[in-house]
Scaffold this motif. Sequence first.
Motif, PDB file in Angstrom:
ATOM      1  N   SER A  31      36.025  42.146  35.889  1.00 43.23           N
ATOM      2  CA  SER A  31      36.237  42.816  37.418  1.00 43.23           C
ATOM      3  C   SER A  31      36.466  42.309  38.122  1.00 43.23           C
ATOM      4  N   TRP A  32      36.052  41.125  38.363  1.00 40.93           N
ATOM      5  CA  TRP A  32      36.530  39.265  39.657  1.00 40.93           C
ATOM      6  C   TRP A  32      37.779  39.072  39.626  1.00 40.93           C
ATOM      7  N   CYS A  33      38.001  38.404  38.110  1.00 44.73           N
ATOM      8  CA  CYS A  33      39.345  38.684  37.609  1.00 44.73           C
ATOM      9  C   CYS A  33      40.739  39.344  38.357  1.00 44.73           C
ATOM     10  N   ALA A  34      39.834  40.892  38.174  1.00 45.72           N
ATOM     11  CA  ALA A  34      41.031  41.737  38.319  1.00 45.72           C
ATOM     12  C   ALA A  34      41.182  42.341  39.667  1.00 45.72           C
ATOM     13  N   ALA A  35      40.154  41.822  41.099  1.00 46.35           N
ATOM     14  CA  ALA A  35      39.763  41.737  42.371  1.00 46.35           C
ATOM     15  C   ALA A  35      40.887  40.651  42.671  1.00 46.35           C
ATOM     16  N   LEU A  36      40.277  39.736  41.997  1.00 47.94           N
ATOM     17  CA  LEU A  36      41.738  38.244  42.273  1.00 47.94           C
ATOM     18  C   LEU A  36      42.635  38.640  42.027  1.00 47.94           C
ATOM     19  N   LEU A  37      43.277  39.036  40.990  1.00 46.13           N
ATOM     20  CA  LEU A  37      44.558  39.379  40.559  1.00 46.13           C
ATOM     21  C   LEU A  37      45.450  39.849  41.290  1.00 46.13           C
ATOM     22  N   THR A  38      44.643  41.381  41.893  1.00 50.35           N
ATOM     23  CA  THR A  38      45.503  42.252  42.981  1.00 50.35           C
ATOM     24  C   THR A  38      45.228  41.894  44.537  1.00 50.35           C
ATOM     25  N   CYS A  39      44.536  40.477  44.712  1.00 53.45           N
ATOM     26  CA  CYS A  39      43.487  40.522  46.081  1.00 53.45           C
ATOM     27  C   CYS A  39      43.862  40.855  46.782  1.00 53.45           C
ATOM     28  N   GLY A  40      42.292  41.200  46.143  1.00 53.54           N
ATOM     29  CA  GLY A  40      41.055  42.237  47.178  1.00 53.54           C
ATOM     30  C   GLY A  40      41.002  43.475  46.995  1.00 53.54           C
ATOM     31  N   TYR A  41      42.377  44.232  46.010  1.00 51.65           N
ATOM     32  CA  TYR A  41      42.461  45.517  45.708  1.00 51.65           C
ATOM     33  C   TYR A  41      41.109  45.747  45.177  1.00 51.65           C
ATOM     34  N   LEU A  42      40.860  45.614  43.846  1.00 50.29           N
ATOM     35  CA  LEU A  42      39.297  46.193  43.410  1.00 50.29           C
ATOM     36  C   LEU A  42      38.846  45.381  43.661  1.00 50.29           C
ATOM     37  N   PHE A  43      38.614  44.916  44.909  1.00 48.11           N
ATOM     38  CA  PHE A  43      37.343  44.805  45.113  1.00 48.11           C
ATOM     39  C   PHE A  43      35.681  45.571  45.319  1.00 48.11           C
ATOM     40  N   PRO A  44      35.907  46.273  45.435  1.00 49.91           N
ATOM     41  CA  PRO A  44      34.786  47.229  45.625  1.00 49.91           C
ATOM     42  C   PRO A  44      34.130  47.979  43.647  1.00 49.91           C
ATOM     43  N   TRP A  45      34.880  47.893  42.878  1.00 55.39           N
ATOM     44  CA  TRP A  45      34.816  47.786  41.658  1.00 55.39           C
ATOM     45  C   TRP A  45      33.842  46.879  41.282  1.00 55.39           C
TER      46      TRP A  45
END
Length: 82
Positions: free
Chosen positions: A20-34
Motif C-alpha cells: 500500500s505504501w509503494c502504491a501511494a508513493l508511485l501514485t504521488c499520494g493518490y492512494l495515501f488514504p488506503w
Amino acid sequence: MYVELVSDRRRRALRHVLLSWCAALLTCGYLFPWAVATTRGKANADAIGVLNLALGWTIVGWVVALAMACRGHGLAGLRITE
C-alpha cells in the motif's frame, strides 16, 4: 473476573502494508488514504481502498477516504476472563 474491551483492529501482513505504501508513493499520494488505513489495521481498509480508487479523483472523495482511514477503531465486543 477481568473485563476487556475488544476493538475491530486487525493485524495486517507486512507485505500488505508495504504494497500500500509503494502504491501511494508511485501514485504521488493518490492512494495515501488506503496506505494509512492498511497501516492502522482498519477492518474496512479494503473498502477505503475501493472508495479511494473510485472517487479519489474528486477532492471530496479523497478527503472522505482519508477521514475514514483516520477515524478511531470501533468496539467489537467484550472479553471476559476469569
